[in-house]
Scaffold this motif. Structure first.
Motif, PDB file in Angstrom:
ATOM      1  N   ASP A  56       0.837  -1.202   0.000  1.00 55.67           N
ATOM      2  CA  ASP A  56       0.000   0.000   0.000  1.00 55.67           C
ATOM      3  C   ASP A  56       0.871   1.251   0.000  1.00 55.67           C
ATOM      4  O   ASP A  56       0.542   2.247  -0.644  1.00 55.67           O
ATOM      5  N   GLU A  57       1.989   1.191   0.711  1.00 60.33           N
ATOM      6  CA  GLU A  57       2.901   2.338   0.751  1.00 60.33           C
ATOM      7  C   GLU A  57       3.474   2.626  -0.638  1.00 60.33           C
ATOM      8  O   GLU A  57       3.585   3.786  -1.037  1.00 60.33           O
ATOM      9  N   ASP A  58       3.823   1.570  -1.375  1.00 61.27           N
ATOM     10  CA  ASP A  58       4.326   1.752  -2.740  1.00 61.27           C
ATOM     11  C   ASP A  58       3.272   2.433  -3.615  1.00 61.27           C
ATOM     12  O   ASP A  58       3.578   3.356  -4.373  1.00 61.27           O
ATOM     13  N   ILE A  59       2.042   1.979  -3.488  1.00 61.47           N
ATOM     14  CA  ILE A  59       0.957   2.557  -4.289  1.00 61.47           C
ATOM     15  C   ILE A  59       0.694   3.997  -3.869  1.00 61.47           C
ATOM     16  O   ILE A  59       0.496   4.873  -4.719  1.00 61.47           O
ATOM     17  N   ASP A  60       0.736   4.264  -2.571  1.00 60.78           N
ATOM     18  CA  ASP A  60       0.575   5.644  -2.094  1.00 60.78           C
ATOM     19  C   ASP A  60       1.657   6.547  -2.680  1.00 60.78           C
ATOM     20  O   ASP A  60       1.381   7.687  -3.080  1.00 60.78           O
ATOM     21  N   ASN A  61       2.883   6.042  -2.740  1.00 54.29           N
ATOM     22  CA  ASN A  61       3.979   6.819  -3.324  1.00 54.29           C
ATOM     23  C   ASN A  61       3.763   7.048  -4.813  1.00 54.29           C
ATOM     24  O   ASN A  61       4.051   8.132  -5.332  1.00 54.29           O
ATOM     25  N   MET A  62       3.252   6.041  -5.506  1.00 58.74           N
ATOM     26  CA  MET A  62       2.948   6.205  -6.928  1.00 58.74           C
ATOM     27  C   MET A  62       1.895   7.294  -7.133  1.00 58.74           C
ATOM     28  O   MET A  62       2.026   8.138  -8.023  1.00 58.74           O
ATOM     29  N   VAL A  63       0.868   7.268  -6.312  1.00 60.60           N
ATOM     30  CA  VAL A  63      -0.201   8.267  -6.419  1.00 60.60           C
ATOM     31  C   VAL A  63       0.347   9.657  -6.101  1.00 60.60           C
ATOM     32  O   VAL A  63       0.013  10.634  -6.782  1.00 60.60           O
ATOM     33  N   GLU A  64       1.217   9.747  -5.104  1.00 58.63           N
ATOM     34  CA  GLU A  64       1.820  11.039  -4.763  1.00 58.63           C
ATOM     35  C   GLU A  64       2.685  11.561  -5.913  1.00 58.63           C
ATOM     36  O   GLU A  64       2.641  12.745  -6.247  1.00 58.63           O
ATOM     37  N   ALA A  65       3.454  10.673  -6.532  1.00 60.53           N
ATOM     38  CA  ALA A  65       4.283  11.075  -7.680  1.00 60.53           C
ATOM     39  C   ALA A  65       3.396  11.540  -8.838  1.00 60.53           C
ATOM     40  O   ALA A  65       3.683  12.545  -9.491  1.00 60.53           O
TER      41      ALA A  65
END
Length: 109
Positions: A56-65
């Motif tokens: 989920d953290e990886d996906i959150d980072n993708m969304v933030e990017a």
């Protein structure tokens, strides 16, 4: 000097998962500062490893990017993470990242 960057500033049309086409231009230096902080968090993610799962953290980072890349293109979408998650799929995310770095997202297709 501006004429030398015309090819970069034209941008690339990307069709998102929500069906909307958005013209993505390379990040400004100001955007790049924020973007690189997010990318540093993602440095352990091996995009070549097809067996690696994403947290989920990886996906959150993708969304933030993606939000940073879209902040000057579609401000409303970039500020609504739920809507942004619905507008993104892996293909358009990859194209968005390429275009925001000034690369033609169509070269790999």
């Amino acid at each position: 000097m501006a004429a030398k960057n015309d090819d970069l500033r034209v941008g690339y049309d990307i069709v998102f998962a929500d069906g909307a086409t958005r013209k993505i231009k390379p990040l400004t230096i100001r955007q790049l500062r924020s973007f690189m902080k997010v990318m540093d968090k993602m440095q352990d993610l091996d995009t070549e490893d097809t067996t690696q799962s994403m947290s989920d953290e990886d996906i959150d980072n993708m969304v933030e990017a993606a939000a940073i890349a879209l902040s000057k293109v579609d401000k409303e979408l970039s500020e609504d993470s739920d809507a942004l998650e619905d507008a993104l799929d892996l293909r358009c995310f990859g194209a968005l990242m390429a275009a925001s770095m000034g690369n033609d997202p169509n070269l790999d297709q």
